[in-house]
Design a protein around this motif. Structure first.
Motif, PDB file in Angstrom:
ATOM      1  N   PRO A 155       0.835  -1.199   0.000  1.00 49.42           N
ATOM      2  CA  PRO A 155       0.000   0.000   0.000  1.00 49.42           C
ATOM      3  C   PRO A 155       0.871   1.250   0.000  1.00 49.42           C
ATOM      4  N   SER A 156       0.374   2.311  -0.593  1.00 50.24           N
ATOM      5  CA  SER A 156       1.181   3.532  -0.721  1.00 50.24           C
ATOM      6  C   SER A 156       1.582   4.105   0.631  1.00 50.24           C
ATOM      7  N   ILE A 157       0.731   3.930   1.658  1.00 47.37           N
ATOM      8  CA  ILE A 157       1.095   4.451   2.979  1.00 47.37           C
ATOM      9  C   ILE A 157       2.371   3.789   3.491  1.00 47.37           C
ATOM     10  N   VAL A 158       2.554   2.509   3.169  1.00 45.18           N
ATOM     11  CA  VAL A 158       3.745   1.779   3.598  1.00 45.18           C
ATOM     12  C   VAL A 158       4.936   2.163   2.739  1.00 45.18           C
ATOM     13  N   ALA A 159       4.758   2.104   1.427  1.00 44.04           N
ATOM     14  CA  ALA A 159       5.872   2.360   0.509  1.00 44.04           C
ATOM     15  C   ALA A 159       6.410   3.778   0.664  1.00 44.04           C
ATOM     16  N   ASP A 160       5.525   4.753   0.709  1.00 40.93           N
ATOM     17  CA  ASP A 160       5.967   6.144   0.801  1.00 40.93           C
ATOM     18  C   ASP A 160       6.698   6.414   2.111  1.00 40.93           C
ATOM     19  N   PRO A 175       8.439  11.161   9.153  1.00 37.10           N
ATOM     20  CA  PRO A 175       8.209  12.515   8.641  1.00 37.10           C
ATOM     21  C   PRO A 175       6.758  12.946   8.832  1.00 37.10           C
ATOM     22  N   ALA A 176       6.548  14.236   8.902  1.00 34.45           N
ATOM     23  CA  ALA A 176       5.189  14.768   9.034  1.00 34.45           C
ATOM     24  C   ALA A 176       4.333  14.273   7.876  1.00 34.45           C
ATOM     25  N   GLY A 177       3.076  13.975   8.197  1.00 38.57           N
ATOM     26  CA  GLY A 177       2.156  13.518   7.165  1.00 38.57           C
ATOM     27  C   GLY A 177       2.078  12.012   7.031  1.00 38.57           C
ATOM     28  N   THR A 178       2.955  11.262   7.691  1.00 38.27           N
ATOM     29  CA  THR A 178       2.906   9.800   7.640  1.00 38.27           C
ATOM     30  C   THR A 178       1.669   9.306   8.378  1.00 38.27           C
TER      31      THR A 178
END
Length: 539
Positions: free
Chosen positions: A501-506, A527-530
């Motif tokens: 999922p993008s939340i994990v990869a990013d 980082p902020a926004g995670t």
């Protein structure tokens, strides 16, 4: 009058389906063509998640193996006694095919299913995994030498386990003995001598500094024959009698307490030549490569246990008016531990698929290089990961009543076994110089994620530049570790960008590849926004 009440403590994490709760593993099994194994893996997950299995895991690591050199009459027997809990654990793992199912029943995804089975068992009790792994790893050597393997392969494929020393049992486990006290990784310096007896038999005399699982039914051993360093199959029984394998002592190890590791003496022990004289390293190398792969699986299994136990505690423990998992600092730590676990899981399963019988030539070339790269990096990340998870439990984590103290001691062995860091890094350097097709396959695999994230693209170019610079350096050894680390992170990031999922990869890319102060060295600095909550939920 009651002196205290027990409140605000997490219940035991037992009687769960360890497969169903491991989202990354379940998704990876489906992705890499092993969905046909879901039902059996759920059964395995329920078995290893049961309270009784956890109790056996505790007992196997507390009631440690005991060496019996002689029987009560003075006869030499050289046997190691294990607690019955150990026999129940390894018997269940063998019955589920954690050892050789991928060899015995090859099909697309067979190694993926076997890897998942192996990891589920090793997640709860890691010591038994040593002989399970070596039995899996010996198969390619036996297959390539049918004059020796024909007798042993049916027994190695068997799902029957009997811990007794008997000639008539249907199943067999294998061990390996290469290192000697003066040589260590430099096995060509071995002094164990092999004297020809005729008919392919040799008499071995010498000492091995490490022989794990000495109660195995047979071993692959390196010794100096007249034609040079050679590989031999050394059975525990020869013509129904005990072979002259003398167990000198059991190692008093930091961890891996359920598994016996020993020093052994050979006193004209009978061995059977495998391959040609003088080609011992070349013969045994396939076994070494497969055990290195299992070191990746074992570390990944440990990461999963550590993350799951930390997340479980954080969900059930409250402080300052909220459960720990709802405290932003703890949420970030659990999420970061999960990122490391997901990256290791994705890498392990991709490598497993590349080892299947239907793997392409490119996949096989990729696997030869990527296995060493991943073994170096993932196994080195294990101890620090275990420590951070242990800290999540506070004082409880530092006690032997909870499983993470055992796991903290366990993780370093995976980085040491089958080649410690420098040995693996130098192997990568040699592969880069000798196998351009492996580098090309590795680069092609990693580049599949090119264009999906600017930080990844920059890292990929850095890796390519490092490869050119280091391989052109006349003395590249001092830079080998940095190169291998960069290659490993490129592979993990590429896999997550393509499959997770993008939340994990990013989040993985941002914490491991960016210019942040600690570069993923310390957990919980996101980082902020995670979306830490969503990532932690996958734990």
């Amino acid at each position: 009058m009651a002196t205290h009440a027990v409140v605000n403590q997490a219940p035991p994490r037992v009687d769960v389906d360890e497969y169903a709760t491991n989202t990354a593993l379940l998704e990876g099994v489906e992705r890499y063509d092993a969905g046909w194994a879901h039902h059996q893996l759920h059964l395995t997950g329920q078995r290893v998640g049961a309270a009784s299995f956890h109790s056996d895991a505790v007992a196997a690591n507390r009631v440690e193996p005991v060496l019996q050199t002689h029987d009560r009459y003075g006869n030499r027997i050289d046997e190691v006694e294990y607690d019955e809990s150990y026999h129940r654990i390894i018997g269940a793992a063998i019955a589920d095919g954690a050892h050789t199912s991928a060899w015995a029943e090859p099909r697309p995804g067979a190694n993926v299913a076997r890897a998942a089975t192996f990891m589920l068992y090793a997640q709860v009790e890691p010591g038994h995994a040593c002989p399970v792994s070596m039995t899996h790893a010996v198969v390619p050597v036996l297959q390539q030498h049918p004059d020796v393997g024909e007798e042993w392969l049916p027994r190695v494929y068997s799902r029957s386990y009997d811990g007794r020393l008997r000639a008539d049992k249907p199943g067999a486990l294998f061990g390996m003995a290469m290192t000697e006290k003066h040589g260590g990784s430099d096995v060509r310096a071995n002094t164990t001598a092999a004297r020809p007896l005729g008919g392919g038999r040799y008499a071995l005399t010498g000492h091995k500094w490490f022989c794990s699982a000495p109660m195995s039914d047979a071993f692959l051993v390196l010794a100096q024959a007249p034609g040079g360093l050679s590989c031999f199959l050394l059975p525990r029984l020869v013509d129904g009698e005990r072979n002259a394998i003398r167990i000198q002592r059991l190692k008093d190890k930091l961890g891996n307490r359920a598994n016996a590791s020993s020093e052994v003496e050979y006193e004209d022990a009978v061995g059977i030549l495998v391959g040609e004289e003088g080609r011992g390293v070349r013969t045994i190398i396939d076994m070494v490569a497969r055990t290195r792969l299992d070191c990746i699986y074992g570390t990944t299994a440990g990461m999963r246990q550590a993350t799951a136990e930390a997340a479980w505690h954080a969900r059930h423990r409250a402080a300052f008016g909220r459960t720990l998992i709802d405290q932003p600092a703890m949420t970030a730590v659990i999420a970061d531990l999960q990122l490391e676990t997901e990256a290791a899981t994705a890498t392990a399963l991709r490598l497993a698929r590349a080892h299947d019988e239907d793997a392409t030539a490119s996949d096989r070339a990729f696997a030869r290089l990527a296995t060493a790269v991943a073994k170096y990096w993932i196994c080195k990340r294990g101890p620090g990961h275990a420590y951070e998870a242990l800290e999540c439990l506070g004082g409880n984590g530092y006690t032997e009543a909870f499983p993470l103290a055992m796991r903290y001691r366990e993780q370093p062995v995976m980085a040491v076994w089958e080649g410690s860091g420098n040995v693996i890094a130098l192997d990568v350097l040699r592969a880069l110089g000798r196998e351009p097709e492996a580098l090309a396959a590795f680069d092609a695999e990693v580049a599949l994620a090119a264009g999906t994230h600017p930080l990844f693209d920059a890292h990929l170019e850095r890796v390519r530049s490092l490869v050119r610079d280091v391989t052109a350096d006349p003395a590249p050894e001092a830079r080998a570790r940095g190169l291998v680390s960069a290659m490993a992170l490129a592979l993990q990031a590429s896999l997550l960008l393509r499959t997770a999922p993008s939340i994990v990869a990013d989040a993985f890319v941002a914490t491991r590849l960016g210019d942040r102060p600690f570069g993923g060295a310390l957990y919980g600095d996101l980082p902020a926004g995670t979306d830490a909550g969503a990532i932690a939920a996958r734990a």
